[in-house]
Design a protein around this motif. Structure first.
Motif, PDB file in Angstrom:
ATOM      1  N   THR A 181       0.872  -1.180   0.000  1.00  0.00           N
ATOM      2  CA  THR A 181       0.000   0.000   0.000  1.00  0.00           C
ATOM      3  C   THR A 181       0.905   1.225   0.000  1.00  0.00           C
ATOM      4  O   THR A 181       2.121   1.099  -0.125  1.00  0.00           O
ATOM      5  N   SER A 190       1.927   7.485   6.729  1.00  0.00           N
ATOM      6  CA  SER A 190       0.597   7.031   7.121  1.00  0.00           C
ATOM      7  C   SER A 190       0.576   5.512   7.079  1.00  0.00           C
ATOM      8  O   SER A 190       1.424   4.885   6.448  1.00  0.00           O
ATOM      9  N   THR A 192      -2.152   2.301   6.435  1.00  0.00           N
ATOM     10  CA  THR A 192      -3.483   1.956   5.950  1.00  0.00           C
ATOM     11  C   THR A 192      -4.212   1.101   6.981  1.00  0.00           C
ATOM     12  O   THR A 192      -3.677   0.113   7.454  1.00  0.00           O
ATOM     13  N   THR A 193      -5.424   1.509   7.317  1.00  0.00           N
ATOM     14  CA  THR A 193      -6.189   0.775   8.323  1.00  0.00           C
ATOM     15  C   THR A 193      -7.446   0.131   7.740  1.00  0.00           C
ATOM     16  O   THR A 193      -8.193  -0.523   8.449  1.00  0.00           O
ATOM     17  N   LEU A 195      -9.288  -1.425   3.816  1.00  0.00           N
ATOM     18  CA  LEU A 195      -9.170  -1.681   2.388  1.00  0.00           C
ATOM     19  C   LEU A 195     -10.543  -2.008   1.838  1.00  0.00           C
ATOM     20  O   LEU A 195     -11.381  -2.574   2.534  1.00  0.00           O
ATOM     21  N   SER A 294     -12.411   5.939  -0.724  1.00  0.00           N
ATOM     22  CA  SER A 294     -11.982   5.060   0.364  1.00  0.00           C
ATOM     23  C   SER A 294     -13.146   4.435   1.138  1.00  0.00           C
ATOM     24  O   SER A 294     -13.216   3.218   1.271  1.00  0.00           O
ATOM     25  N   SER A 371      -6.507  -0.442  14.851  1.00  0.00           N
ATOM     26  CA  SER A 371      -5.398   0.492  15.063  1.00  0.00           C
ATOM     27  C   SER A 371      -5.042   0.568  16.546  1.00  0.00           C
ATOM     28  O   SER A 371      -4.262   1.409  16.951  1.00  0.00           O
ATOM     29  N   VAL A 394      -5.026   5.781   7.724  1.00  0.00           N
ATOM     30  CA  VAL A 394      -5.927   6.126   6.617  1.00  0.00           C
ATOM     31  C   VAL A 394      -6.621   4.893   6.044  1.00  0.00           C
ATOM     32  O   VAL A 394      -6.073   3.804   6.040  1.00  0.00           O
ATOM     33  N   ARG A 395      -7.814   5.129   5.555  1.00  0.00           N
ATOM     34  CA  ARG A 395      -8.545   4.091   4.823  1.00  0.00           C
ATOM     35  C   ARG A 395      -8.130   4.177   3.365  1.00  0.00           C
ATOM     36  O   ARG A 395      -8.201   5.247   2.764  1.00  0.00           O
ATOM     37  N   SER A 396      -7.749   3.055   2.789  1.00  0.00           N
ATOM     38  CA  SER A 396      -7.342   3.062   1.393  1.00  0.00           C
ATOM     39  C   SER A 396      -8.485   2.593   0.498  1.00  0.00           C
ATOM     40  O   SER A 396      -9.332   1.818   0.920  1.00  0.00           O
ATOM     41  N   ASP A 422       0.737   7.430  -3.989  1.00  0.00           N
ATOM     42  CA  ASP A 422      -0.325   7.335  -4.994  1.00  0.00           C
ATOM     43  C   ASP A 422       0.208   7.688  -6.380  1.00  0.00           C
ATOM     44  O   ASP A 422      -0.268   7.181  -7.383  1.00  0.00           O
TER      45      ASP A 422
END
Ligand SMILES: [Zn+2]
Length: 461
Positions: A181, A190, A192-193, A195, A294, A371, A394-396, A422
């Motif tokens: 990610t 960051s 990712t928390t 998907l 997201s 988290s 962050v939500r990906s 990104d």
């Protein structure tokens, strides 16, 4: 310890990069069976590098598909165990003409490594092998480690579930770590928390039994391409909501506080538009760009074909039209349920003048990773130690369906320590990965191992 890590990386970085470039030279494209020998070459290369770094029991584990590379180092059975997951297969490179340098002849420009797979996932998985080498050389490996590197991620990880269920004991661990990610920016780390999940389909619309002359028949029979376009257009309403009945039934709605927290992540609409050369943005009414990609589900046509696409004009009404359509899902949608709803709806909106076949391709479940776990805290602290800043959760928008599978089959949570950006153009022409990101990953992972061992011990006391 900190200077020892950076010193080792400094002394070895050109070798680290050379080794990664060698891996990137292997076109291990999983979508096309013609590349099977290259798949095996990539798997062999990784196995060899794991052995050289000091892993034991390294093997290419056969599956009905591409082999999974396994390796481990058990320092002490009483220590926590980290299971590392990555994938050595890559997306196809086409359209080739849009690459500024050949996709499998890696070059470094402006401190970025350009090649298919540079970021997704060869560059990121290789950080783990080199961080492991570093810990072995410095005798600082604070946890047991197991590697599980597969070759079918880009085609749906079809045989990973089989491997995992066959090897539950061998894969026993305390957490899974995945670098597949990204992070917000090189100065804004960051983790990712969450998907999104996926439901992917191929649809086939058949009109007349053969291609027809558009003068003799045009206007009198259904043109499957026209019909398919109309059907696809009807899948969104004027607010860009998806029109499949029941599609939003189980969608997790975030609270106002959670949305306010998300909105704190730095983001510039202008830069976003500029980077993509867009006149304006587009998306579901009532949601910000960061939310649209997201925490909201989506539906996209990934490919569409039919009729005459060669040079010049051919006045034809094709017999068939096709499209590949995928939906990104969010917690708590179920891929199976959405697949069923899509199939039913798509068939129901077809006029009687055509026949429709919907073939589900692959799917995956959305996930949210905790988290508040020790592993997440250990990762968060590691980023803080090497970036000098606490990473933002962050939500990906992407999907790594196996994360949900690991949870259900092995009972393990994953920590998504991604170092890509990104802007790395994964899955696109000119994919690249920053040399900074590659080396920073190698630097950060040893801190994670140390933190995880220490924090697990504290937690147990
Ligand atoms: Zn990937």
């Amino acid at each position: 310890m900190p200077s020892e890590i950076t010193n080792y990386i400094q002394e070895n970085k050109s070798r680290f990069i050379d080794e990664l470039l060698n891996l990137l030279r292997i076109p291990s494209i999983s979508a096309d069976v013609a590349y099977k020998p290259e798949i095996l070459r990539a798997a062999d290369y990784i196995a060899q590098k794991l052995r050289e770094a000091g892993a034991d029991n390294v093997a290419l584990c056969e599956t009905p598909g591409n082999p999974i590379v396994y390796g481990e180092k058990i320092v002490d059975p009483n220590l926590p165990t980290v299971l590392m997951y990555g994938h050595y297969d890559v997306q196809p490179a086409d359209p080739l003409e849009l690459w500024t340098s050949p996709p499998f002849e890696p070059v470094i420009k402006d401190d970025k490594i350009y090649a298919r797979g540079a970021c997704d996932d060869k560059g990121q998985l290789y950080m783990h092998i080199k961080a492991f080498e570093l810990m072995m050389q410095q005798n600082t490996l604070a946890c047991n480690i197991k590697f599980m590197i597969e070759g079918e991620e880009e085609v749906g990880s079809n045989h990973l579930g089989y491997f995992v269920t066959q090897n539950r004991d061998k894969l026993q661990a305390d957490v899974i770590v995945i670098s597949d990610t990204g992070m917000i920016a090189n100065d804004i780390p960051s983790i990712t928390t969450g998907l999104r999940g996926l439901s992917y389909h191929e649809v086939e619309v058949t009109g007349p039994s053969r291609d027809l002359h558009s003068g003799l028949y045009g206007g009198a029979v259904a043109n499957p391409i026209n019909i398919l376009c109309k059907m696809i257009a009807s899948l969104h309403d004027e607010n860009n909501h998806i029109t499949i009945p029941g599609f939003y039934d189980n969608v997790e709605e975030l609270s106002a506080e959670e949305r306010a927290e998300m909105a704190k992540a730095p983001f510039s609409l202008d830069e976003y538009k500029q980077a993509l050369n867009l006149g304006d943005l587009h998306g579901e009414a009532g949601y910000s760009t960061n939310e649209r990609n997201s925490i909201r589900p989506t539906l996209d046509v990934n490919g569409i074909w039919g009729g005459y696409t060669g040079e010049g004009a051919k006045t034809v009404i094709a017999s068939k039209a096709f499209a590949k359509i995928s939906m990104r899902l969010v917690p708590h949608q179920s891929s199976e349920e959405i697949t069923e709803k899509f199939q039913k709806h798509f068939a129901s909106i077809a006029p009687p003048s055509v026949k429709v076949v919907v073939r589900p391709h692959h799917g995956g479940e959305p996930v949210v990773t905790p988290s508040n776990s020790v592993a997440f805290q250990a990762a968060s602290r590691a980023f803080e130690q090497t970036f000098g800043k606490k990473p933002i959760p962050v939500r990906s928008g992407g999907s790594i369906p196996i994360v949900a599978m690991f949870k259900s089959e092995l009972g393990l949570d994953s920590v998504l320590m991604g170092f890509g950006l990104d802007s790395d153009a994964i899955h696109s022409p000119n994919e690249h990965y920053g040399v900074f990101n590659f080396l920073k990953g190698i630097e950060t992972l040893p801190y994670f191992f140390r933190n995880f061992a220490e924090m697990s011990r504290e937690g147990a006391e």
